[in-house]
Design a protein around this motif. Structure first.
Motif, PDB file in Angstrom:
ATOM      1  N   PHE A 132       0.829  -1.205   0.000  1.00 17.45           N
ATOM      2  CA  PHE A 132       0.000   0.000   0.000  1.00 17.45           C
ATOM      3  C   PHE A 132       0.864   1.255   0.000  1.00 17.45           C
ATOM      4  N   GLU A 133       2.133   1.147   0.397  1.00 20.11           N
ATOM      5  CA  GLU A 133       3.045   2.284   0.329  1.00 20.11           C
ATOM      6  C   GLU A 133       3.634   2.463  -1.058  1.00 20.11           C
ATOM      7  N   LEU A 134       3.613   1.411  -1.851  1.00 15.20           N
ATOM      8  CA  LEU A 134       4.151   1.453  -3.206  1.00 15.20           C
ATOM      9  C   LEU A 134       3.051   1.590  -4.256  1.00 15.20           C
ATOM     10  N   SER A 135       1.810   1.882  -3.818  1.00 22.82           N
ATOM     11  CA  SER A 135       0.654   2.064  -4.717  1.00 22.82           C
ATOM     12  C   SER A 135       0.382   0.813  -5.551  1.00 22.82           C
ATOM     13  N   ILE A 136       0.503  -0.342  -4.905  1.00 24.35           N
ATOM     14  CA  ILE A 136       0.213  -1.618  -5.563  1.00 24.35           C
ATOM     15  C   ILE A 136      -1.121  -2.139  -5.051  1.00 24.35           C
ATOM     16  N   ASN A 137      -2.041  -2.392  -5.965  1.00 25.06           N
ATOM     17  CA  ASN A 137      -3.346  -2.936  -5.603  1.00 25.06           C
ATOM     18  C   ASN A 137      -3.334  -4.446  -5.873  1.00 25.06           C
ATOM     19  N   PRO A 138      -3.278  -5.289  -4.839  1.00 26.69           N
ATOM     20  CA  PRO A 138      -3.196  -6.743  -5.077  1.00 26.69           C
ATOM     21  C   PRO A 138      -4.418  -7.310  -5.784  1.00 26.69           C
TER      22      PRO A 138
END
Length: 558
Positions: free
Chosen positions: A518-524
């Motif tokens: 969530f800190e790297l703007s990755i939406n699993p």
């Protein structure tokens, strides 16, 4: 006319269309006109490109339409199901539906979710000489079956006295259903040859996945859209919810031909009737349904390569009704029985339709029928269901003129009681008449292969048809693993409570290294089914030789 391209020039001869059409002096002009028309170089009327809606909602609709077209063009049955699940590596958020959870006043919701019009059916069967002869011949045999099943059930109960009430009823019903089916097929097969061709599934796996529109958006979706300027106006628009049904009937009988439809196209294609169906627009969780994440699965109890693929009769359980509070009343109990029959019949036919290339985004081109029996060994209910449409997502819930049809009886009691000597008291012949009527219906609707599978490839309809062994093996493995719904090797990333408090809600740890998703703007949740590490091929096993740069095995996702 001269056209320049770099340093070269080309001379292009241009002939006005009006000149070609008006010239009648030579045959060459007519030939040129015909050639121009055949090549679509000229048209009599101006042709303009499609004007597309460039708004956010318009682009989303275009993307969904493109995806649906891609699913429809996918060649094989298994690949279509894989294609539907491609956008979600960890599965969709689905509403779990089964016979264990039938909330209070759930019939309108089930009718909305399955787009089904229900009508009652007479409890009494119109009798004729042939039916009377069958009843006379079978009555004593069915009575013996009931007495034998009861004795055997008592013997099994003595071996396991700790069974709860639901398991006891399931055990008894399984015994009596199997024995009644055996007697009916043995004694009716001489007069009805189709009974010889039936394939019987014992406790099969019935699962179905579909999308339902017209449901109000959850609070978290509304809040998320209101925080974005381009979605703010459509925050409260209805959304689609994915439904996943799972059940395990006592018996399921299948045949290679279809049952005759009892509604014609004019009767089930009626926009007024469709708009008059009950609507339940609230979140399914308000009724008590549970949501979870899994891949959408459509399994009618067999794999796609089976021959007998059309449902004939399924015996469904009533055991969970023992847990139903008596305060709900008899009327709601009857409505719950109807709802159970509707959802189980719809799901079984939907799964069968998926094996012919149809799905929740591709409409049926012909109706499909089945018969459903709900029983606990003593009480029996009989239903007929006709599947006419699968489209109920998005605007289809309002615009689709087709409806599905179901008709059924109320509760019928097979016998009053079994006395202390193990003898049946008060046998009801009406139940036997309904059973004979169900088994005597002949599945006689046969269609050509092209008519049955309009959205499947003409050459490769199943992955087993592919000549490439590597491709066949890969797709089979992916399909079976997807249907198993086993957990992934790596679990879904989780936001821990301390992270939500100190990192998301309150920015109190600015010096921490940003390593979490969530800190790297990755939406699993945006991870697709084909996003994983490929299988490495050792140098000694590479087909092109050890110096080949093809280090990984090929994938064949649709």
């Amino acid at each position: 006319m001269l056209l320049s391209r770099g340093t070269k020039l080309w001379k292009v001869r241009s002939v006005p269309l009006c000149r070609l059409y008006n010239s009648t002096t030579t045959k060459n002009a007519l030939a040129a006109t015909q050639k121009a028309t055949d090549n679509d170089e000229y048209w009599e009327t101006p042709q303009y490109p499609e004007i597309k809606d460039t708004s956010f909602d318009g682009r989303k609709k275009d993307e969904a339409k493109t995806w649906h077209e891609q699913i429809q063009k996918t060649p094989t049955v298994e690949e279509k199901l894989i294609k539907i699940n491609m956008p979600r590596y960890y599965g969709y958020k689905v509403v779990h539906m089964n016979e264990e959870r039938l909330p209070y006043n759930c019939l309108p919701a089930i009718q909305h979710y399955t787009r089904t019009h229900f009508e009652p059916m007479e409890n009494e069967v119109k009798e004729d000489e042939k039916l009377s002869a069958f009843v006379t011949a079978l009555k004593e045999r069915i009575v013996d079956v009931v007495e034998f099943s009861h004795d055997f059930y008592r013997y099994k109960l003595d071996l396991n006295p700790e069974m709860d009430a639901v398991e006891r009823e399931k055990t008894y019903t399984q015994i009596i259903v199997e024995q009644i089916h055996r007697e009916l097929t043995n004694n009716l097969a001489a007069d009805f040859p189709h009974l010889h061709e039936l394939e019987v599934d014992y406790k099969p796996r019935h699962e179905a996945f579909w999308a339902v529109g017209g449901i109000e958006a959850p609070k978290n979706v509304i809040k998320s859209k209101e925080g974005r300027e381009w979605q703010k106006d459509s925050a409260k628009d209805p959304v689609d919810r994915f439904m996943q049904y799972k059940s395990e009937p006592y018996l399921a009988l299948r045949h290679q031909s279809q049952l005759q439809p009892w509604k014609n196209e004019n009767e089930y294609t009626n926009l007024t009737l469709a708009k008059g169906l009950p609507r339940y627009e609230y979140d399914p969780r308000t009724l008590g349904y549970i949501t979870g994440y899994q891949h959408g699965t459509n399994i009618p109890g067999y794999w796609p390569s089976n021959v007998n693929t059309f449902g004939f009769i399924s015996y469904q359980t009533r055991a969970p009704f023992l847990r139903r509070p008596e305060s709900y009343g008899e009327e709601d109990k009857l409505n719950a029985l109807h709802a159970h029959a509707i959802q189980s019949s719809f799901a079984w036919l939907l799964a069968q339709a998926n094996y012919y290339g149809f799905n929740t985004f591709s409409e049926l081109t012909y109706p499909m029928n089945t018969q459903t029996i709900l029983t606990n060994g003593k009480q029996w209910s009989f239903y007929e269901y006709q599947l006419n449409t699968l489209l109920m997502y998005g605007n289809q819930v309002d615009e689709n003129p087709r409806v599905n049809n179901c008709r059924g009886t109320t509760e019928l009691t097979l016998y009053q009681e079994i006395d202390s000597n193990g003898k049946v008291v008060g046998f009801n012949e009406e139940v036997l008449k309904h059973l004979i009527k169900c088994y005597s219906k002949t599945p006689d609707v046969r269609r050509s292969v092209d008519e049955l599978t309009p959205f499947l490839d003409k050459q490769y309809k199943r992955i087993a048809d592919y000549p490439d062994e590597e491709k066949r093996s890969f797709l089979d493995k992916v399909f079976k693993h997807m249907c198993s719904n086993r957990p992934r090797h790596l679990e879904l990333p989780e936001i821990y409570m301390w992270e939500k408090i100190y990192k998301i809600d309150n920015k109190t740890r600015p010096m921490d290294a940003k390593r979490r998703f969530f800190e790297l703007s990755i939406n699993p949740w945006k991870r697709t089914l084909d996003q994983y590490d490929k299988v490495y091929i050792p140098k000694a096993e590479r087909p092109e030789g050890p110096k080949s740069k093809n280090k990984f095995r090929k994938t064949y996702f649709p």
